[in-house]
Motif scaffolding. Structure first.
Motif, PDB file in Angstrom:
ATOM      1  N   THR A  83     -10.247  -8.124  28.776  1.00 37.82           N
ATOM      2  CA  THR A  83     -11.110  -9.008  27.988  1.00 37.82           C
ATOM      3  C   THR A  83     -12.247  -9.606  28.805  1.00 37.82           C
ATOM      4  OG1 THR A  83      -9.507 -10.779  28.384  1.00 37.82           O
ATOM      5  CG2 THR A  83      -9.381  -9.627  26.270  1.00 37.82           C
ATOM      6  N   ILE A  88     -12.645  -4.357  26.438  1.00 40.33           N
ATOM      7  CA  ILE A  88     -12.474  -4.632  25.007  1.00 40.33           C
ATOM      8  C   ILE A  88     -13.813  -4.600  24.281  1.00 40.33           C
ATOM      9  CG2 ILE A  88     -11.807  -6.405  23.333  1.00 40.33           C
ATOM     10  CD1 ILE A  88      -9.428  -5.040  24.526  1.00 40.33           C
ATOM     11  N   ASP A  89     -14.852  -5.117  24.922  1.00 37.83           N
ATOM     12  CA  ASP A  89     -16.185  -5.124  24.295  1.00 37.83           C
ATOM     13  C   ASP A  89     -16.689  -3.707  24.046  1.00 37.83           C
ATOM     14  OD1 ASP A  89     -16.636  -8.094  24.543  1.00 37.83           O
ATOM     15  OD2 ASP A  89     -16.422  -7.586  26.656  1.00 37.83           O
ATOM     16  N   LYS A  92     -14.769  -2.237  21.169  1.00 38.88           N
ATOM     17  CA  LYS A  92     -15.275  -2.755  19.892  1.00 38.88           C
ATOM     18  C   LYS A  92     -16.491  -1.960  19.425  1.00 38.88           C
ATOM     19  CE  LYS A  92     -13.984  -7.645  20.344  1.00 38.88           C
ATOM     20  NZ  LYS A  92     -14.544  -9.008  20.476  1.00 38.88           N
ATOM     21  N   LEU A 239      -6.687  -2.359  20.179  1.00 31.16           N
ATOM     22  CA  LEU A 239      -7.790  -2.836  19.338  1.00 31.16           C
ATOM     23  C   LEU A 239      -7.746  -2.202  17.960  1.00 31.16           C
ATOM     24  CD1 LEU A 239     -10.487  -4.501  19.280  1.00 31.16           C
ATOM     25  CD2 LEU A 239     -11.623  -2.339  19.791  1.00 31.16           C
ATOM     26  N   THR A 244      -8.289  -7.864  18.555  1.00 35.34           N
ATOM     27  CA  THR A 244      -8.494  -8.479  19.862  1.00 35.34           C
ATOM     28  C   THR A 244      -7.426  -9.528  20.129  1.00 35.34           C
ATOM     29  OG1 THR A 244     -10.877  -8.147  19.638  1.00 35.34           O
ATOM     30  CG2 THR A 244     -10.142  -9.683  21.337  1.00 35.34           C
ATOM     31  N   SER A 298      -4.539 -14.114  17.312  1.00 37.77           N
ATOM     32  CA  SER A 298      -5.496 -14.299  18.405  1.00 37.77           C
ATOM     33  C   SER A 298      -5.872 -15.771  18.577  1.00 37.77           C
ATOM     34  CB  SER A 298      -6.752 -13.466  18.153  1.00 37.77           C
ATOM     35  OG  SER A 298      -7.379 -13.844  16.949  1.00 37.77           O
TER      36      SER A 298
END
Length: 326
Positions: A83, A88-89, A92, A239, A244, A298
Motif C-alpha cells: 500500500t 496496490i495503486d 487499481k 484487490l 483495498t 477497510s
C-alpha cells in the motif's frame, strides 16, 4: 525455540476461536449446530456465504502480510508495503482498465492488475535504489507520492469513462459480497506463500544488499524478480476479490520482526497467522458495530492500522534517539 512454538500455538488457537465466532455472526438465526445437524437451510448459508467469507479473510491476510514482509526485506525499509510502494495503486489502474476493456471477465481483471502492479513496483524499487539518502520515513513517502500520481491517472480515466462510482465502490475493501463462486481465485495465494517460504533465506540475503548477495554467489536480480512477482500477484488477487485493505501488510510484519528479527524464514508463519487473527478481529468488529448492518472492512482496518502505524513510527524515532544519546 520453545517460545516460538508457544507463540505459534497461541496464534493458531486464537485463529480457531475467532473463526468459530466469525462463522456464528450473521443476520440469519441459524447457528453452527443447525448446520452440523444437517438443516438444509443452515448448511446452505454456511456453505455459500459464511465459510467463503471466513476463507477469504484468512487467505487475504496470509497473502498481504507475507507480501508486506517480502517488500520490507527487499527494499530494506520497515515502512514499505504494497500500500505504500505503489503496488496496490498500480493494481487499481490495471483493474480499472480491465473493467473498461474486458467487462465481466475476472481473469482479465486479475492479469491486467498483476501486470500494472508489477510495473509500478519495479518503478518504485528502481527509484529508491538510485536514492543516496534512504531515510526510513522518506522512502515510503516517495511511494505514497508516486502512488498518488498513479491514483490521479486512475481517477482521470474513470471520469472520462463514467466509471467513478463503480470504481470507488468496487475498490473499497468489503467482504459483504463474498459468496461461493467469486472468491476461489484467492486459493492461488497458497502456492505463493509456499513459494515465499522456499525463497525465504534468499530474500533475507537479498535484503542485505546487491553487493553482499553477489559475494555469496546469489543471483540478486533473479531473487528480486521472484519477490516482486509474488507481491504483485498477491496484491492483484486480493484487490480483485476483496478490494483495498490498508496497513495490513505494513504493521503486522513490523510487529513480528520486533520479536523475531529480520530472518524471513523465522517469522513467516507467525506473520501470516497474526495477520489472519488481526483481519478476523477487524471483520468481526465491522459486522457487529452497527449490527445487523456492517461497515466497510477497510474502514476498521484503516482506523486500527493507522494507530499502530503511528506507534511504530514514534517508537522507531525513540529507539534512534536513545541510540544517538548513548
Amino acid at each position: 525455540m520453545e517460545n516460538n512454538k508457544k507463540t505459534k500455538i497461541i496464534l493458531i488457537i486464537a485463529l480457531i476461536i475467532l473463526s468459530i465466532i466469525s462463522l456464528s455472526i450473521g443476520v440469519s438465526s441459524y447457528n453452527i449446530l443447525d448446520a452440523l445437524k444437517g438443516n438444509p437451510d443452515a448448511m446452505q448459508i454456511y456453505y455459500f456465504i459464511r465459510l467463503p467469507r471466513l476463507l477469504t479473510t484468512i487467505l487475504a491476510a496470509f497473502g498481504l502480510t507475507i507480501a508486506g514482509l517480502i517488500m520490507q526485506q527487499l527494499s530494506q525499509n520497515k515502512f514499505v508495503s504494497p500500500t505504500t510502494a505503489t503496488t496496490i495503486d498500480g493494481a487499481k489502474l490495471g483493474a480499472m482498465l480491465a473493467i473498461i476493456c474486458f467487462p465481466g471477465n475476472q481473469f482479465s481483471k486479475a492479469l491486467t492488475a498483476f501486470c500494472f502492479a508489477l510495473l509500478s513496483t519495479f518503478l518504485f524499487i528502481s527509484i529508491i535504489q538510485r536514492m543516496k539518502i534512504k531515510n526510513a520515513i522518506f522512502v515510503p513517502l516517495i511511494g505514497l507520492m508516486l502512488g498518488g500520481i498513479i491514483d490521479a491517472i486512475t481517477t482521470f480515466i474513470s471520469f472520462q469513462t463514467n466509471q467513478v462510482q463503480n470504481i470507488n465502490s468496487w475498490m473499497q475493501g468489503n467482504l459483504a459480497s463474498v459468496t461461493k463462486g467469486n472468491y476461489e481465485m484467492l486459493y492461488l495465494i497458497v502456492p505463493l506463500v509456499l513459494l515465499a517460504f522456499f525463497f525465504a533465506n534468499r530474500f533475507t540475503i537479498a535484503g542485505m544488499g546487491e553487493e553482499f548477495s553477489k559475494n555469496l554467489g546469489m543471483n540478486y536480480q533473479k531473487i528480486m524478480m521472484v519477490g516482486l512477482v509474488i507481491v504483485a500477484l498477491v496484491a492483484a488477487i486480493v484487490l480483485i476479490t476483496v478490494g483495498t485493505v490498508p496497513f495490513l501488510g505494513l504493521v503486522i510484519p513490523n510487529i513480528i520482526s520486533m520479536y523475531r528479527g529480520d530472518n524471513i524464514r523465522n517469522s513467516l508463519w507467525e506473520t501470516a497467522l497474526l495477520g489472519a487473527v488481526f483481519l478476523l478481529i477487524c471483520d468481526i468488529i465491522s459486522r457487529v458495530v452497527i449490527y445487523p448492518y456492517e461497515v466497510s472492512l477497510s474502514l476498521i482496518v484503516g482506523i486500527i492500522g493507522s494507530a499502530l502505524f503511528l506507534y511504530l513510527i514514534f517508537s522507531d524515532e525513540k529507539r534512534k534517539n536513545k541510540g544517538g544519546a548513548s
